[in-house]
Design an enzyme around this catalytic site. Structure first.
Site, short mmCIF file in Angstrom:
data_model
loop_
_atom_site.label_atom_id
_atom_site.label_comp_id
_atom_site.label_asym_id
_atom_site.label_seq_id
_atom_site.Cartn_x
_atom_site.Cartn_y
_atom_site.Cartn_z
N GLY A 3 16.27 11.14 0.27
CA GLY A 3 16.17 9.72 0.59
C GLY A 3 15.99 9.42 2.07
N LYS A 21 18.50 7.66 -10.55
CA LYS A 21 19.79 7.32 -9.93
C LYS A 21 20.28 5.97 -10.48
CE LYS A 21 18.50 10.29 -6.11
NZ LYS A 21 18.57 10.63 -4.70
N GLU A 24 17.83 21.02 -3.36
CA GLU A 24 17.71 19.73 -2.68
C GLU A 24 18.51 19.77 -1.38
OE1 GLU A 24 16.61 16.50 -5.78
OE2 GLU A 24 18.75 16.49 -5.42
N SER A 64 12.75 13.76 -0.70
CA SER A 64 11.62 13.01 -0.13
C SER A 64 10.25 13.54 -0.57
CB SER A 64 11.73 12.95 1.40
OG SER A 64 12.91 12.24 1.77
N HIS A 122 24.39 17.22 -8.71
CA HIS A 122 23.58 16.56 -7.68
C HIS A 122 24.45 16.34 -6.44
CE1 HIS A 122 21.20 13.60 -5.55
NE2 HIS A 122 20.16 13.98 -6.28
N GLU A 154 24.78 13.94 -4.54
CA GLU A 154 25.47 12.64 -4.51
C GLU A 154 26.74 12.69 -5.36
OE1 GLU A 154 22.05 10.31 -5.59
OE2 GLU A 154 21.15 10.80 -3.66
N ASN A 199 14.49 11.40 -11.08
CA ASN A 199 15.90 11.01 -11.15
C ASN A 199 15.99 9.58 -10.66
OD1 ASN A 199 18.63 10.66 -10.90
ND2 ASN A 199 18.88 12.11 -9.20
O1 LIG Z 1 17.33 13.81 -7.34
C1 LIG Z 1 16.49 13.49 -6.50
C2 LIG Z 1 16.73 13.70 -5.10
O2 LIG Z 1 17.99 13.32 -4.70
C3 LIG Z 1 15.63 13.32 -4.16
O3 LIG Z 1 15.65 11.96 -3.86
P1 LIG Z 1 14.47 11.37 -2.96
O4 LIG Z 1 13.19 11.83 -3.61
O5 LIG Z 1 14.64 9.88 -3.01
O6 LIG Z 1 14.63 11.96 -1.59
#
Ligand SMILES: O=C[C@H](O)COP(=O)(O)O
Length: 253
Positions: free
Chosen positions: A175, A13, A169, A215, A97, A99, A11
């Site tokens: 993150g 983002k 998640e 992460s 998601h 976010e 992803n």
């Molecule tokens: O969609 C992916 C997740 O929000 C994980 O993000 P991350 O791997 O940067 O922690």
């Protein structure tokens, strides 16, 4: 016990222009060309979907959208319809998601509408669920996840949900560099699978893929993927660099 094909999904983002995204997938394509038993998906920003689809022609890497509206068209400024994602070459769409829930007011109700619309459009929903740190600390993890799953899938039946992918998640792991332990991930995945078995259908629960996200990196992916109910990863930060993402896809070594 049915085999579930692992899915490693990136992803991206709000990262990468069309040109940057194309450069990334061009490298990724050759880096993962040898991979057969793992499915790979990338979800670039909307503006990069069409050029990335073109760059992916002839490759097995699947394309996904990061979000969509549930209506098929209309006066919804700034929104993207399911059919537009399909036309741009998407097979998957990430829905709900954290976010989106946290910053853009998504609720279980809109998530449910979006899952229905994705299925109608023949897009495979990657349905995201997860608890916050405060909810985990208050011992509410399972009740929060149960509510998200039940509300998100309300009114849908086994025959509708064959292509559904769930992504667990934990919000506190996104993150932050703070990954859930493999035991924490396994505990939740097993719980969600049992919930689907009890409330929707046992066979669906056994065949449905549940991804872990939060992460994930080359140092922890193997241990997570070794857990019996972890069927893949939804990766943010570590999916942006093609070499690193390729290491994740090659988690088997
Ligand atoms: O969609 C992916 C997740 O929000 C994980 O993000 P991350 O791997 O940067 O922690």
């Amino acid at each position: 016990m049915p085999t579930r094909r692992p899915l490693i999904a990136g992803n991206w983002k709000m990262h990468k222009t069309g040109e940057e995204a194309v450069q990334t997938v061009q490298q990724l394509k050759s880096l993962v060309a040898d991979v057969q038993d793992v499915e790979v998906m990338v979800a670039p920003p909307f503006t990069a979907l069409a050029p990335v689809a073109q760059a992916l022609a002839g490759s097995t890497i699947a394309l996904g959208g990061q979000n969509m509206h549930w209506e098929s068209k209309g006066a919804f400024t700034g929104e993207i319809a399911p059919g537009m994602l399909v036309a741009a070459g998407c097979r998957y769409v990430i829905i709900g998601h954290s976010e989106r829930r946290q910053f853009f007011g998504e609720t279980d109700t809109t998530v449910n509408q979006k899952i229905r619309a994705a299925l109608t459009a023949d897009l495979q929903p990657v349905f995201c669920i997860g608890e916050s740190e405060a909810q985990r600390e208050a011992g509410q993890t399972f009740s929060v996840l149960d509510k998200q799953v039940q509300n998100g899938l309300e009114g849908l039946f086994s025959q509708d949900l064959q292509s559904l992918v769930v992504a667990y998640e934990p919000v506190w792991a996104i993150g932050t560099g703070k990954t859930a332990t493999k035991e924490q991930a396994q505990e939740v995945h097993a719980h969600v699978r049992q919930l689907i078995a009890d409330t929707v259908d046992k066979h669906l629960a056994e065949t449905m893929r549940i991804l872990y996200g939060g992460s994930v990196n080359p140092g922890n992916v193997k241990a997570l993927m070794a857990m019996p109910d972890v069927d893949g990863a939804l990766v943010g930060g570590a999916s942006l660099d093609p070499e690193t993402f390729s290491q994740l896809v090659h988690y088997q070594g």
